[in-house]
Scaffold this motif. Structure first.
Motif, short mmCIF file in Angstrom:
data_model
loop_
_atom_site.label_atom_id
_atom_site.label_comp_id
_atom_site.label_asym_id
_atom_site.label_seq_id
_atom_site.Cartn_x
_atom_site.Cartn_y
_atom_site.Cartn_z
N THR A 60 41.95 32.63 38.19
CA THR A 60 42.01 33.09 36.80
C THR A 60 42.34 31.90 35.92
O THR A 60 43.32 31.18 36.17
CB THR A 60 43.07 34.17 36.64
N TYR A 94 45.86 31.53 41.02
CA TYR A 94 44.83 31.38 42.05
C TYR A 94 45.31 32.10 43.29
O TYR A 94 46.47 31.97 43.69
CB TYR A 94 44.58 29.90 42.33
N THR A 95 44.42 32.84 43.90
CA THR A 95 44.79 33.61 45.10
C THR A 95 43.77 33.32 46.19
O THR A 95 42.56 33.37 45.95
CB THR A 95 44.82 35.11 44.80
N VAL A 153 48.42 36.92 34.21
CA VAL A 153 48.75 37.06 35.64
C VAL A 153 48.52 38.51 36.08
O VAL A 153 47.99 38.78 37.17
CB VAL A 153 50.21 36.63 35.89
N SER A 166 46.42 40.46 34.70
CA SER A 166 44.96 40.57 34.74
C SER A 166 44.41 39.98 36.03
O SER A 166 43.47 40.51 36.62
CB SER A 166 44.38 39.87 33.51
N HIS A 167 45.01 38.89 36.46
CA HIS A 167 44.60 38.26 37.71
C HIS A 167 44.77 39.22 38.89
O HIS A 167 43.89 39.33 39.75
CB HIS A 167 45.43 36.99 37.93
N SER A 196 34.34 37.77 34.01
CA SER A 196 34.60 37.88 35.46
C SER A 196 33.28 37.75 36.18
O SER A 196 32.27 38.36 35.76
CB SER A 196 35.26 39.22 35.81
N HIS A 243 37.68 34.36 37.10
CA HIS A 243 38.11 35.15 35.95
C HIS A 243 38.53 34.19 34.84
O HIS A 243 39.34 33.30 35.07
CB HIS A 243 39.30 36.03 36.37
#
Lengths: 113, 622
Positions: free
Chosen positions: A21, A58-59, A83, A85-86, B525, B535
């Motif tokens: 994100t 980041y994930t 966050v 939103s992420h 997105s 995103h």
């Protein structure tokens, strides 16, 4: 061994899930806003690639559920919303993958559940 | 023997002739013994006269009861005291030969004693009448009747004025009363004003309606007619005292076509269409075809209608009848108000008739009153001997007119016309104003044939109406079902469209953007094949836009999930059907409907619908 590396990368890519994100301030011109939705999307994508955007979160998830998550420090109030939103995008990504796998399984005749 | 005439006390007003001819014989009371010179007779010490006088004075409380001997001076003092206490009494209507105190007292005392004895106080109370013997009696009668129905100036003038003549002509013209049987239209109107039934018939013939419409005054909302419409609550003294109507608070009376009002009563929504913003329509005496009636109809505003004399005339008839029955206590002025409605409610409650059947509240502040049904209820009551009120204003006026017109030159036919009153009353009771003729012989046969075809046509018309009603109901139901299916089909198409859109994003790796087109901020997105996501949120993008962005993604994902599951199962069934494996097709369908698939699908549909909820959290986790 290029083909071997490609297969290796594809498997690795499939077994992992990456969600990033970002936020920034790219400038859209009137030309970018013309030509319909597809043109706008392409313009925005190109602008994002060419601009400096900030990574907020980041994930990285592996197939065995090992998860790595990066979150920017000293978050402002607006960035805290990003966050959240992420997290929503991560969930949507999982849902997308789950549905895709389910669809493939159904089509090849495997038991769904 | 005193001459015929009238006298009046503070408690009793009565026609002496009526008392002597009707009340006394009915009650078995003998006429009091009169002498030509009562004072001298009293002074002479007539024992019978003296005994009567002592009895009256004792009854009225001017002498102690049980007095064994009363001196002449005591009697005179008692009489003088009575005279002193009745100073307000104006003996202008006394028509005795000798205006002596004792004579006056005797007459008054005898009347009060008689009234108390027979218990007819109410019956004996009549309004003040025109003095007999005056040459302008008819003019006074006319003035009185015009005043009763609020048609004239209200003054009891003793002569015909140009204004009165013009007004009579105007009213007769508006009521379509014409010269007939040797009577001018004005005299016909005077005759009808003396007979409520005849006047009612004229009114109804002219306007072709039995349904009266009242307009509700919001100022009386808390205790108004409209608010009390659905209750059978009897009026109480507090209601009447607190809500005495005034000129300003009267609710106006309107008249409209009965046929249309019945439609209005069934569908209140048509009121506004029929009446317009503040107007209403009324029709003439004839009932032509609908399109002709539309062509000749006139239109009046509510303000104009409220000033129309017909409004007060119609209600005046009702008030007069209720007054004759003892229900209405107010003035007969043709103005609708709480007293009028209280009397109506009281009467209907005694009759055990639901108000709803006669009075209906309509939209737009109107109420409709079925006057025809009401009169049918009231008229038999007037004829009941036990409750008959023989002395009323109009009856008395009518009697006087009888007596006086006998010697007049040009009004004999008026008296003859009164003989038609009973027939008209019966006509009103026969539930129709149309006089039916009976024929004999050949004409009778043709009349019978005509009636047969009339009945057949009426039956056919009823059947056609019933069929039309059924078809209309059927079409309405089918339309309702079609709309239901069309709505669901539209929803299904939308779900499929969302699913295709989501599949497109996933297959072509297209980014999904919210905003941007119409606002400078946007969220983007992009999902890869394997679910990897990128995103991006533009600086300054509102939380609402981000939330809408995620809600759209979530909605598309759910739509995709629903459609993909259904598509896979549909393809599965189709494959089985192509191979003619009908047993497995049936078995698969049963499993789909009874197994976990259907439950899971319902959960997805419910979650999909939840995304349209108004109160959605800003950010929703899947």
């Amino acid at each position: 061994m290029a083909w071997f590396d490609k297969i290796k990368d594809a498997i690795k890519d499939t077994t992992t899930l990456d969600v990033v994100t970002t936020n920034g301030s790219i400038q859209l011109t009137s030309e970018d806003m013309q030509g319909g939705w597809e043109n706008i999307a392409n313009s925005v994508s190109e602008k994002i690639k060419a601009s400096n955007v900030n990574v907020v979160a980041y994930t990285h998830s592996q197939w065995d559920a090992d998860t790595f998550m990066f979150v920017k420090e000293n978050l402002s109030e607006a960035e805290q919303k990003l966050v959240e939103s992420h997290a929503a995008v991560v969930d949507a990504s999982h849902a997308t993958r789950r549905e895709a796998v389910k669809l493939v399984k159904d089509f090849v005749g495997l038991k769904v559940d | 023997m005193p001459p015929e005439g009238q006298f009046e006390s503070d408690a009793v007003e009565v026609s002496w002739g009526r008392l002597r001819n009707e009340v006394m014989p009915r009650m078995g009371v003998d006429e009091p013994a009169w002498t030509e010179e009562p004072e001298t007779a009293y002074r002479r010490g007539d024992p019978a006269e003296r005994e009567i006088l002592i009895q009256h004075l004792t009854d009225l409380g001017y002498l102690p009861e049980g007095a064994s001997s009363v001196s002449d001076s005591t009697i005179r003092d008692a009489v003088l005291k009575w005279r002193e206490e009745n100073q307000s009494f104006t003996p202008s209507y006394l028509r005795f030969n000798t205006m002596s105190t004792c004579r006056e007292f005797l007459a008054s005392g005898e009347m009060q004693r008689l009234a108390a004895q027979v218990g007819l106080e109410n019956e004996l109370q009549v309004h003040r009448l025109p003095a007999p013997g005056e040459r302008s009696l008819l003019a006074r009668v006319v003035h009185f009747r015009m005043k009763v129905f609020n048609l004239g100036t209200g003054t009891l003038a003793s002569g015909f004025t140009d204004e009165l003549s013009d007004r009579l002509r105007e009213v007769a013209d508006q009521l379509k009363i014409k010269d007939q049987e040797g009577l001018s239209a004005e005299l016909n109107l005077v005759q009808q004003l003396g007979d409520v039934t005849e006047l009612t018939s004229s009114l109804m013939r002219r306007y072709g309606t039995w349904v009266f419409v009242f307009r509700h005054n919001p100022a009386l909302l808390s205790n108004s007619v409209a608010m009390r419409m659905d209750t059978l609550e009897k009026p109480n003294k507090h209601f009447i005292q607190l809500h005495q109507p005034t000129r300003e608070t009267y609710e106006r009376l309107f008249i409209s076509s009965g046929r249309h009002m019945r439609k209005i009563a069934s569908k209140e929504a048509r009121v506004r269409n029929l009446f317009g913003a503040d107007g209403f329509r009324y029709y003439g005496a004839a009932k032509p075809l609908k399109w002709i009636r539309r062509a000749i109809e006139t239109r009046m505003t509510a303000e104009e209608a409220s000033e129309h004399f017909i409004n007060r005339l119609g209600l005046g008839i009702l008030q007069l009848r209720l007054w004759a029955l003892g229900y209405y206590k107010g003035e007969v002025d043709g103005a609708w108000g709480p007293l009028s409605f209280a009397a109506l409610q009281h009467f209907l409650a005694d009759e055990k008739v639901e108000v709803k059947k006669l009075v209906r509240a309509l939209a737009g502040g109107y109420i409709a009153l079925n006057l025809r049904y009401l009169f049918k209820r009231i008229l038999p009551k007037l004829e009941e001997p036990a409750r008959a009120v023989a002395i009323t204003d109009l009856n008395q006026l009518q009697e006087e007119v009888y007596a006086r017109l006998e010697d007049s030159d040009g009004f004999d036919s008026v008296q003859q016309s009164y003989a038609l009153m009973d027939r008209d009353e019966q006509l009103l009771m026969s539930n129709t104003t149309r006089r039916r003729r009976r024929y004999h012989g050949r004409r009778g046969i043709f009349a019978a044939i005509g009636r047969f075809f009339k009945r057949v046509s009426r039956s056919l018309r009823k059947a056609a109406n019933a069929i039309l009603k059924g078809i209309k109901s059927l079409v309405s139901s089918a339309l309702h079902v079609f709309r239901h299916f069309a709505q669901n089909i539209r929803k299904g198409i939308r779900v499929i469209g969302l699913a295709v859109k989501r599949f497109n994003f996933w297959l072509l790796k297209k980014p999904f953007i919210s905003g941007g087109e119409i606002e400078p901020h946007f969220a983007l997105s992009r999902f890869d094949w394997d679910g990897d996501a990128f995103h991006y949120v533009q600086d300054g993008t509102s939380t609402q836009l981000i939330s809408r962005h995620h809600r759209s993604i979530r909605r598309m994902n759910l739509a995709f999930a629903i459609v993909s599951r259904l598509a896979v199962k549909a393809i599965n069934v189709m494959v089985l059907a192509v191979t003619y494996n009908w047993f497995r097709v049936a078995w698969t369908l049963v499993k789909l409907l009874t197994g976990g698939f259907w439950k899971e699908l319902k959960v997805l549909i419910r979650r999909y619908r939840e995304t349209f909820a108004v109160e959605q959290p800003v950010l929703v986790s899947a």
